[in-house]
Write an enzyme that holds these catalytic residues in place. Structure first.
Site, short mmCIF file in Angstrom:
data_model
loop_
_atom_site.label_atom_id
_atom_site.label_comp_id
_atom_site.label_asym_id
_atom_site.label_seq_id
_atom_site.Cartn_x
_atom_site.Cartn_y
_atom_site.Cartn_z
N LYS A 175 0.89 -1.17 0.00
CA LYS A 175 0.00 0.00 0.00
C LYS A 175 0.92 1.21 0.00
O LYS A 175 1.46 1.59 1.03
CB LYS A 175 -0.87 -0.02 1.26
N GLU A 250 9.00 1.37 11.39
CA GLU A 250 10.09 2.34 11.26
C GLU A 250 9.41 3.69 11.26
O GLU A 250 8.72 4.05 10.30
CB GLU A 250 10.87 2.07 9.98
N CYS A 284 13.34 10.52 7.63
CA CYS A 284 13.03 10.10 9.01
C CYS A 284 14.23 10.25 9.92
O CYS A 284 14.09 10.53 11.10
CB CYS A 284 12.46 8.69 9.03
N GLU A 384 8.64 16.04 15.38
CA GLU A 384 9.21 15.85 14.05
C GLU A 384 8.53 16.82 13.08
O GLU A 384 7.32 16.74 12.89
CB GLU A 384 8.98 14.40 13.61
P1 NAP Z 1 1.47 8.47 7.80
O1 NAP Z 1 0.10 8.98 7.96
O2 NAP Z 1 2.06 7.68 8.88
O3 NAP Z 1 1.48 7.63 6.43
C1 NAP Z 1 2.37 6.58 6.11
C2 NAP Z 1 1.64 5.49 5.35
O4 NAP Z 1 0.63 4.91 6.18
C3 NAP Z 1 0.91 5.98 4.10
O5 NAP Z 1 0.91 4.97 3.13
C4 NAP Z 1 -0.48 6.22 4.63
O6 NAP Z 1 -1.47 6.24 3.65
C5 NAP Z 1 -0.64 5.04 5.55
N1 NAP Z 1 -1.66 5.23 6.59
C6 NAP Z 1 -2.16 6.39 7.09
N2 NAP Z 1 -3.07 6.16 8.05
C7 NAP Z 1 -3.16 4.81 8.16
C8 NAP Z 1 -3.93 3.95 8.97
N3 NAP Z 1 -4.78 4.42 9.87
N4 NAP Z 1 -3.77 2.62 8.82
C9 NAP Z 1 -2.90 2.12 7.93
N5 NAP Z 1 -2.14 2.88 7.12
C10 NAP Z 1 -2.26 4.22 7.24
O7 NAP Z 1 2.43 9.64 7.46
P2 NAP Z 1 2.01 10.99 6.71
O8 NAP Z 1 0.65 11.44 7.13
O9 NAP Z 1 2.23 10.77 5.28
O10 NAP Z 1 3.06 11.97 7.31
C11 NAP Z 1 2.82 12.55 8.57
C12 NAP Z 1 4.09 12.68 9.34
O11 NAP Z 1 4.68 11.39 9.52
C13 NAP Z 1 5.18 13.47 8.67
O12 NAP Z 1 5.01 14.82 8.79
C14 NAP Z 1 6.38 12.95 9.40
O13 NAP Z 1 6.51 13.56 10.64
C15 NAP Z 1 6.06 11.51 9.59
N6 NAP Z 1 6.67 10.64 8.57
C16 NAP Z 1 7.71 9.85 8.91
C17 NAP Z 1 8.30 9.05 7.95
C18 NAP Z 1 9.43 8.15 8.26
O14 NAP Z 1 10.13 7.74 7.34
N7 NAP Z 1 9.64 7.78 9.48
C19 NAP Z 1 7.85 9.09 6.64
C20 NAP Z 1 6.78 9.91 6.32
C21 NAP Z 1 6.20 10.66 7.30
P3 NAP Z 1 -1.93 7.67 3.04
O15 NAP Z 1 -0.77 8.17 2.29
O16 NAP Z 1 -3.06 7.31 2.18
O17 NAP Z 1 -2.30 8.53 4.20
#
Ligand code: NAP
Ligand code: MG
Length: 481
Positions: A175, A250, A284, A384
């Site tokens: 996904k 992660e 990250c 973050e």
């Molecule tokens: P996120 O919400 O954690 O999304 C990561 C992945 O999980 C995406 O594929 C997302 O799909 C999916 N997802 C979201 N809600 C979910 C749920 N309830 N159940 C299962 N899967 C789910 O991250 P984001 O909203 O894109 O970013 C928010 C913040 O996360 C960033 O600002 C940053 O602080 C952090 N982040 C960290 C990393 C890292 O490498 N550690 C990477 C990205 C972001 P959708 O795209 O459809 O929402």
């Protein structure tokens, strides 16, 4: 490649809902593609396909050598399609074409090559414990793997999961992040050519709250491999507890980058810049908290600021640019709100601090931003930001530097800069993080495990540790009496 369809059981198919949504190029704010909006029903079909491929298909049953050759062939095909893969990654993420084409996609191919070699080297152990018994262990694939990845390194972070999972004989449902699904779809289109049996790899695009959550809850999935925010990671862990699914997470970070007075200053400045501005800070492991030893603070900051002012922000397709736009309007607003919070809390804004004006004025460009006189208590040092915003904190000595560096709920990465080997090694032991760089930042290798302490998650991807995530150990006891 069919962007409006899902890749399930080796074939392209429309989502059950028939709905699509647009992906937006963050540099132009224009639509780049329309993508299938998959939901629970599509995830169910994909998991059934992956289940069938695992339970009765050829993938886990063929020889390890044959599997390794197919995983290697996937790497060849990624490289054969490098330009297209890089372009797709850049138009979704806003990262420079240089970063996509020279760094991210080649590294992903390397991960496939690394794990292709592992296919024939996964083994159990023989333990000769007593007369009258022959005891040994076997290492089996876990089964169906649900991989959920974020938008910052879409294809690279997918490769960290897909390559070891496939090499070990698992089947996968991926996904991708809603904002950045195109490289995953392009890769799906290469699978048949590599000889991957149908159902061994599937892609369901769609919102995390629906398609992602359905994957986490589906009883046919044995393991969830997730990279993303700590908040969603916690939610996934709770949901996966129902069936005690294997989970590896992660998550985020607020990594300390610690510069001692005896460091090679120029190298440390370059490292500080790579640490926070590489990929617009959407990393990250970003070195978002820069700790500078008091004695060199003024001189260090003067030079750092001068260099950062010279950073060229602009069109990610332009080779002269080093920094593109952040990934989305929403992410831009989040980052700008953090910059406001930094000002409100009394940190000193040294450079940047707002949107960067580029060309026509379109695009989610943010100026590389530095806050000085930050303390660990401030929001900009605790949370973050995931954008090009650096928080600078001063410290007196080794003990204080380490103690302050460790003052965070996260523990993904850290760096120390010093010419003193003893100091470097003491710091490397004392820092509570999954990776510690000495006189370097943001270096990765397919053979070196990567992952977090504390709220940065658990499980290590890459290296031999990556194979452990995708295998189960079985003990076999044969009575000889
Ligand atoms: P996120 O919400 O954690 O999304 C990561 C992945 O999980 C995406 O594929 C997302 O799909 C999916 N997802 C979201 N809600 C979910 C749920 N309830 N159940 C299962 N899967 C789910 O991250 P984001 O909203 O894109 O970013 C928010 C913040 O996360 C960033 O600002 C940053 O602080 C952090 N982040 C960290 C990393 C890292 O490498 N550690 C990477 C990205 C972001 P959708 O795209 O459809 O929402
Ligand atoms: Mg989210």
């Amino acid at each position: 490649m069919q962007t409006e369809q899902l890749f399930i059981g080796g074939a392209w198919r429309a989502p059950v809902s028939g709905e699509t949504y647009p992906t937006i190029n963050p540099a132009t704010e224009e639509e780049s593609a329309r993508v299938a909006k998959g939901d629970e029903r599509d995830v169910d079909v994909a998991v059934q396909a992956a289940r069938k491929a695992f339970d009765s298909g050829p993938w886990p049953r063929m020889s390890a050598g044959e599997r390794g050759r197919i995983v290697w062939k996937l790497a060849d095909l990624i490289i054969a399609n490098l330009d297209e893969m890089a372009r797709l990654e850049s138009i979704c993420t806003g990262k420079t074409l240089f970063d996509s084409g020279k760094v991210e996609i080649p590294f992903a191919a390397e991960v496939f090559r690394y794990y292709a070699g592992w296919a024939t080297k996964i083994h159990g152990e023989t333990l000769a414990l007593r007369e009258g018994a022959f005891t040994f262990t076997l290492r089996h694939p876990v089964g169906v793997v649900g991989a959920i990845v974020p938008w910052n390194f879409p294809f690279l972070l997918a490769s960290w999961k897909i390559a070891p999972a496939l090499a070990a004989g698992n089947t996968v449902v991926l996904k991708p992040a809603s904002l950045t699904p195109l490289t995953a779809l392009k890769f799906a289109g290469l699978c048949a050519e590599a000889g991957l049996p149908e159902g061994a790899f599937n892609v369901v695009t769609g919102p995390g709250s629906k398609a992602g959550m359905a994957l986490v809850r589906h009883p046919g999935v044995d393991k969830i491999a997730f990279t993303g925010s700590t908040e969603v990671g916690k939610q996934i862990m709770r949901e996966a507890a129902g069936a005690l699914k294997r989970v590896s997470l992660e998550l985020g970070g607020k990594s300390p980058n610690i510069v001692f007075a005896d460091a090679d200053t120029e190298a440390a400045i370059k490292g500080a810049m790579t640490g926070i501005f590489y990929n617009k800070g959407e990393v990250c492991a970003a070195g978002s908290r820069l700790f500078v030893e008091e004695r060199i603070h003024d001189e260090f900051m003067a030079k750092l600021t001068e260099w950062v002012k010279g950073l060229k922000v602009g069109d990610p397709m332009d080779k002269a640019r080093r920094m593109g736009p952040v990934v989305s309007r929403q992410q831009m607003e989040t980052v700008l709100a953090y910059i406001e919070a930094g000002k409100q809390e009394g940190a000193r804004l040294v450079t940047g601090g707002g949107r960067a004006k580029v060309g026509s004025g379109k695009g989610y460009f943010i100026e590389p931003t530095i806050f000085d006189q930050v303390s660990n208590r401030m929001k900009i040092a605790r949370e973050e930001i995931f954008g090009p915003v650096l928080s600078v904190i001063t410290f007196k000595d080794l003990e204080e530097g380490i103690a302050e560096g460790n003052t965070t709920t996260y523990g993904l990465a850290a760096a120390v800069w010093t010419r003193d080997v003893a100091k470097a090694l003491r710091a490397a032991r004392a820092i509570r993080a999954g990776t510690v760089w000495v006189n370097a930042y943001n270096l990765y290798d397919a053979a070196l495990p990567f992952g977090g302490f504390k709220e940065s998650g658990f499980g290590r991807e890459l290296g031999a540790a990556g194979i452990e995530l995708y295998t189960e150990v079985k003990t076999v006891w044969v009575d000889l009496s």
